[in-house]
Design a protein around this motif. Structure first.
Motif, mmCIF file in Angstrom:
data_model
loop_
_atom_site.group_PDB
_atom_site.id
_atom_site.type_symbol
_atom_site.label_atom_id
_atom_site.label_comp_id
_atom_site.label_asym_id
_atom_site.label_seq_id
_atom_site.Cartn_x
_atom_site.Cartn_y
_atom_site.Cartn_z
ATOM 1 N N ARG A 23 0.205 12.434 34.937
ATOM 2 C CA ARG A 23 0.404 13.870 35.148
ATOM 3 C C ARG A 23 1.508 14.411 34.243
ATOM 4 O O ARG A 23 1.405 15.529 33.732
ATOM 5 C CB ARG A 23 0.703 14.125 36.628
ATOM 6 C CG ARG A 23 -0.510 13.825 37.500
ATOM 7 C CD ARG A 23 -0.215 13.741 38.992
ATOM 8 N NE ARG A 23 -1.330 13.075 39.668
ATOM 9 C CZ ARG A 23 -1.385 12.813 40.956
ATOM 10 N NH1 ARG A 23 -0.378 13.146 41.753
ATOM 11 N NH2 ARG A 23 -2.441 12.192 41.468
ATOM 12 N N PHE B 100 -0.635 19.002 43.774
ATOM 13 C CA PHE B 100 -1.660 18.051 43.327
ATOM 14 C C PHE B 100 -2.062 17.219 44.542
ATOM 15 O O PHE B 100 -1.203 16.679 45.217
ATOM 16 C CB PHE B 100 -1.100 17.140 42.238
ATOM 17 C CG PHE B 100 -2.129 16.543 41.311
ATOM 18 C CD1 PHE B 100 -2.158 16.879 39.970
ATOM 19 C CD2 PHE B 100 -3.063 15.634 41.781
ATOM 20 C CE1 PHE B 100 -3.085 16.318 39.097
ATOM 21 C CE2 PHE B 100 -3.999 15.065 40.932
ATOM 22 C CZ PHE B 100 -4.013 15.404 39.584
ATOM 23 N N THR C 31 -3.614 23.988 43.992
ATOM 24 C CA THR C 31 -3.463 22.547 43.823
ATOM 25 C C THR C 31 -4.663 21.973 43.085
ATOM 26 O O THR C 31 -5.566 22.706 42.667
ATOM 27 C CB THR C 31 -3.294 21.878 45.205
ATOM 28 O OG1 THR C 31 -3.028 20.484 45.040
ATOM 29 C CG2 THR C 31 -4.530 22.052 46.068
#
Length: 347
Positions: A194, A273, A288
């Motif tokens: 990420r 997330f 999200t």
């Protein structure tokens, strides 16, 4: 009723009963075999799966090690593993790694000692050499879930974390956000992916990375709250948006901003997330990235059991799922209106 009781009633050794029950009765007379099976049926004897595993070093049991059972991301994943395993006649032993490498390795050792047929490993720390020594070299099938590991003889089921975060940050940049904070969780495969996506999105838009906009924490609401406070202290001119490596940290960020009287998304947009259930009930509802964790759980169990039953671990490979962006009220353009809805990642 135990196997010792069956042996006594049949007037044979425990080893003979074990061989008959486990269908390895070559050399056992037909009369003896018949007598043992009749006693087993009459007594309703059910062999212990653990005992059978000890005898055969095989079982219809698989292990599942997850990072943290308190994290609401995991129940759907665990449910997926349980459902797929149950459909195929397997049972699951669930272990909590507690975000600790020593605890994870202790869990793996426990599963190995109890002769599980294979393991699904949601790794917090991919301790490659230690895992390799414990399992891969001994031929125990291993599937990593929500992680990618370059271990021979293992399979991996995960989402493309880098691509997902790249899309999220790209959407924020397209809304006019330039100063975007990044809130990292524990160092793990998913966190690293990420972060790479965040950096790549900035690079693609010729925006230099500002270390003052980066903060690390744990995967908890409290840690997210503290991390948000740290970001605000470091950036007196603030930032227009913050992306978090998981929803719990994002919810903590919302709490910190509310305490300071900073409006979301009017003054700062916040994105998470995982799309845990809480993300749709907090105020404002959280934008999200939704992971198909139930489907990933089923797929990992399917991959593992097929490898167990075929004996072909080389065929496991990698299975990559597409995440889905979920737009809710916590994110808005620098100048409204906000976007609400779902967008599927493609490619």
């Amino acid at each position: 009723m135990t196997i010792t009781d069956i042996a006594r009633m049949a007037d044979v050794s425990v080893a003979t009963v074990s061989r008959v029950i486990n269908k390895k009765d070559k050399g056992v007379g037909a009369g003896t075999r018949k007598r043992i099976l009749e006693i087993v049926e009459a007594q309703g004897f059910q062999p212990s799966a653990v005992a059978r595993g000890l005898a055969t070093k095989k079982s219809k049991i698989i292990g599942l090690v997850v990072q943290d059972l308190l994290n609401p991301y995991y129940p759907r994943m665990v449910k997926g593993v349980e459902d797929e395993a149950g459909d195929r006649g397997y049972h699951v032993v669930l272990c909590d790694g507690n975000n600790s490498e020593p605890k994870e390795l202790a869990c793996l050792d426990f599963l190995k000692e109890h002769y599980v047929s294979g393991i699904i490993y949601n790794s917090f720390n991919i301790a490659s050499e230690k895992v390799l020594d414990r399992f891969v070299l001994e031929g125990i099938p291993l599937v990593f879930i929500d992680a990618k590991a370059e271990l021979p003889g293992s399979g991996c089921v995960y989402v493309d974390n880098e691509a997902a975060m790249h899309r999220m940050v790209g959407e924020l940049l397209a809304m006019g956000h330039k100063r975007i904070g990044f809130m990292a969780g524990f160092d793990s495969h998913s966190t690293r992916g990420r972060f790479k996506g965040y950096l790549r999105a900035l690079e693609d838009n010729q925006i230099p990375m500002d270390p003052h906009l980066l903060v690390e924490g744990a995967s908890t609401i409290e840690s997210g709250c503290q991390a948000m406070e740290e970001l605000l202290e470091r950036n007196p001119w603030r930032m227009s948006a913050v992306v978090c490596c998981n929803d719990l940290m994002a919810i903590g960020a919302l709490q910190a901003l509310e305490r300071r009287g900073i409006r979301v998304p009017e003054e700062i947009s916040v994105a998470g997330f995982d799309d845990i259930e809480m993300s749709s009930v907090v105020k404002p509802r959280l934008t999200t990235i939704s992971q198909p964790n139930y489907e990933m759980g089923r797929a990992s169990a399917r991959m593992l059991i097929e490898a167990i039953e075929s004996g072909d671990k080389k065929g496991m490979g990698n299975l990559v799922f597409d995440p889905e962006m979920v737009f809710r009220e916590s994110v808005a353009p620098v100048h409204p209106p906000a976007m609400v809805g779902r967008r599927k990642f493609v490619g």
